[in-house]
Design a protein around this motif. Sequence first.
Motif, PDB file in Angstrom:
ATOM      1  N   LYS A  63       0.594  -1.396  -0.294  1.00  0.00           N
ATOM      2  CA  LYS A  63       0.029  -0.446   0.203  1.00  0.00           C
ATOM      3  C   LYS A  63       0.463   1.565   0.053  1.00  0.00           C
ATOM      4  CE  LYS A  63      -4.139   0.392   2.286  1.00  0.00           C
ATOM      5  NZ  LYS A  63      -4.693   0.329   3.851  1.00  0.00           N
ATOM      6  N   ASN A  64       2.571   1.173   0.163  1.00  0.00           N
ATOM      7  CA  ASN A  64       2.918   2.755   0.498  1.00  0.00           C
ATOM      8  C   ASN A  64       3.614   2.352  -0.217  1.00  0.00           C
ATOM      9  OD1 ASN A  64       1.670   3.589   2.962  1.00  0.00           O
ATOM     10  ND2 ASN A  64       2.114   1.491   3.314  1.00  0.00           N
ATOM     11  N   ALA A  65       4.451   1.165  -0.664  1.00  0.00           N
ATOM     12  CA  ALA A  65       6.056   1.409  -1.267  1.00  0.00           C
ATOM     13  C   ALA A  65       6.172   1.989  -2.899  1.00  0.00           C
ATOM     14  CB  ALA A  65       6.399  -0.264  -1.894  1.00  0.00           C
ATOM     15  N   HIS A  66       6.822   2.761  -3.158  1.00  0.00           N
ATOM     16  CA  HIS A  66       6.958   3.552  -5.043  1.00  0.00           C
ATOM     17  C   HIS A  66       7.681   2.288  -5.791  1.00  0.00           C
ATOM     18  CE1 HIS A  66       4.535   7.110  -3.758  1.00  0.00           C
ATOM     19  NE2 HIS A  66       4.837   6.618  -2.351  1.00  0.00           N
ATOM     20  N   LEU A  67       8.786   2.060  -5.572  1.00  0.00           N
ATOM     21  CA  LEU A  67       9.108   0.981  -5.877  1.00  0.00           C
ATOM     22  C   LEU A  67       9.260  -0.437  -6.009  1.00  0.00           C
ATOM     23  CD1 LEU A  67      12.755   2.954  -6.234  1.00  0.00           C
ATOM     24  CD2 LEU A  67      10.809   2.537  -8.541  1.00  0.00           C
ATOM     25  N   ILE A  68       8.129  -1.103  -6.563  1.00  0.00           N
ATOM     26  CA  ILE A  68       8.626  -2.557  -6.497  1.00  0.00           C
ATOM     27  C   ILE A  68       8.898  -3.318  -7.756  1.00  0.00           C
ATOM     28  CG2 ILE A  68       6.761  -4.832  -5.642  1.00  0.00           C
ATOM     29  CD1 ILE A  68       5.274  -2.680  -4.421  1.00  0.00           C
ATOM     30  N   SER A  69       9.627  -4.326  -6.837  1.00  0.00           N
ATOM     31  CA  SER A  69      10.045  -5.244  -8.213  1.00  0.00           C
ATOM     32  C   SER A  69       9.058  -7.094  -8.778  1.00  0.00           C
ATOM     33  CB  SER A  69      11.765  -5.924  -7.911  1.00  0.00           C
ATOM     34  OG  SER A  69      11.362  -6.842  -6.789  1.00  0.00           O
ATOM     35  N   SER A  70       9.246  -7.214  -9.694  1.00  0.00           N
ATOM     36  CA  SER A  70       8.128  -8.141  -9.609  1.00  0.00           C
ATOM     37  C   SER A  70       7.869  -9.566  -9.106  1.00  0.00           C
ATOM     38  CB  SER A  70       8.539  -8.665 -11.520  1.00  0.00           C
ATOM     39  OG  SER A  70       8.359 -10.021 -11.514  1.00  0.00           O
TER      40      SER A  70
END
Lengths: 164, 374
Positions: B277-284
Amino acid sequence: MQCEICQKREATIHLTEITDGVRTETHLCEHCAAEEGVAVKSHIPINELLSSLLSVQPSDEELGGYSGEELSCPHCGFTLEKFREKAVLGCPYDYDVFGKSLLPLIKKTHDGNTKHCGKVPSRVPEDSKKQLKLAKLRQQLDEAVRSEDYELAAKLRDKMAEND
Amino acid sequence: MKLTDISDKLNEWFSGAGPMSDVVISSRVRLARNLAGHKFLSRCSNAEKSVILKKLKGVLMSLDLGDDVFYLSVDGAPVLNRRFLVERHLISQHHAFGKGPRGVVIARREFFTAMINEEDHLRMQVLKSGCQLSQCIDQINRIDDMVEEKLAYAFSPRYGYLTACPTNLGTAIRISVMLHLPALKITGQIEKFLNATRALGLAVRGLFGEGTEAAGDFYQLSNQITLGVSEQEIVHRFEHVVIPEIAEYENAARETLLSEQEYLLDDKISRAMALLKNAHLISSQEALFLLSHLRLGLNMHEHLGASTPAIDRLCALRGDHCADSKNEGLSIATINRLFMLTLPAHLQLNYGKELDSAHRDALRAKIIRATLSG
């Protein structure tokens, strides 16, 4: 079976290595296997499987002077050397041409099975269909005898007689 | 039909429906066939491959499958499109990056695809959601019969359907079930499952990601033996022995989490929710891993009636205007859609252009945030 390294935990990883045609087995627990840097592969790459199986094949002498190495398929020009390299065959006739050499691999990958048991295309000649049906009944009969279901075995024998 | 017609939608096999869908994502049956009178592909010239392609394409496109069918040339497709087809399980990696004239016939609803000139001349599959192997085999058999009415297959009475690699000989059938086993993983029992399946002679690999890696706790379980066992026997063993047993283990692990390790379960779900809900970068990889825990929480609520502080919070996301078509809030289908649509090629195809890894991670995080926070 105990792990060969720690001698405590149960061995759940069983490694079979074939070096120069000599087979060695190692039995390890998950912990010691990880320590030893043994990566547990859930799927053995087909090339590895093929080269290890073909390398422990019967010698030419054992095959009665038959030399699969030099043989090439008259239909597609394929050789066993190329099969080792590519892990796929050249044409459907290769199964006849290299039959003897391929048999150990076929047995190994299919749990000892060497005969088809399953769907048959409708275009297959009636004779072949009958043979396949009989083979299937024979297999069921073996199973019935093994499980001591003699009533079923008798029925299967009758069915085979009808079809033969 | 364009790929963008399907790229922003969830495919049927990942809809979260079907029997035992809390553990079994989907069922797949694949048949390998080669045409009589032709060499296997390793010995075919491009000209011969083109002849095979034309024959098979003509027959497959004329079949009545009860759905629109379209054809895509794989060798002529951009790399991104090929990766998209792999992510959606419509073609294999081998097919995407193989050599020579090759293509794929796809039913619009994606329950059926046929790869032409992969390792064998024809590899066709039927895919359904949940545990539906019997339905898959019935349907693929009917299609196989229709093809065989028009084209003769390479077949030997002794060895059955002749395939380029002897490991597929006989029935040339590959049965796969895609399983979601997060509780076995969390409770540290996944290695036991992997060892047991190997002992049964089954192959396990990850559903997403490359090679054997099982990202997001998704595992694909397949038969390896194809000679000397009939198609029905293999299906029967999967449906009545293998799958029920694995589902029972996974469900027992879920019950254990609930009754003895609620704090562990809640920690996993809460962390996943907080990050997603908060991250701005998420890897696959990270997305698959975290979404897996949300999927576990929702399934435990739906199938076991679980109620813990974290599961209740997760379920409270329902009612927000999440990405559900009926606007009913967070559902398994929504989570499944996030799994699929945030894969690298899906992201780029839907965005309309190629993106580098950092921009993909940012876009992925944005889509997930928007979906989960309403």
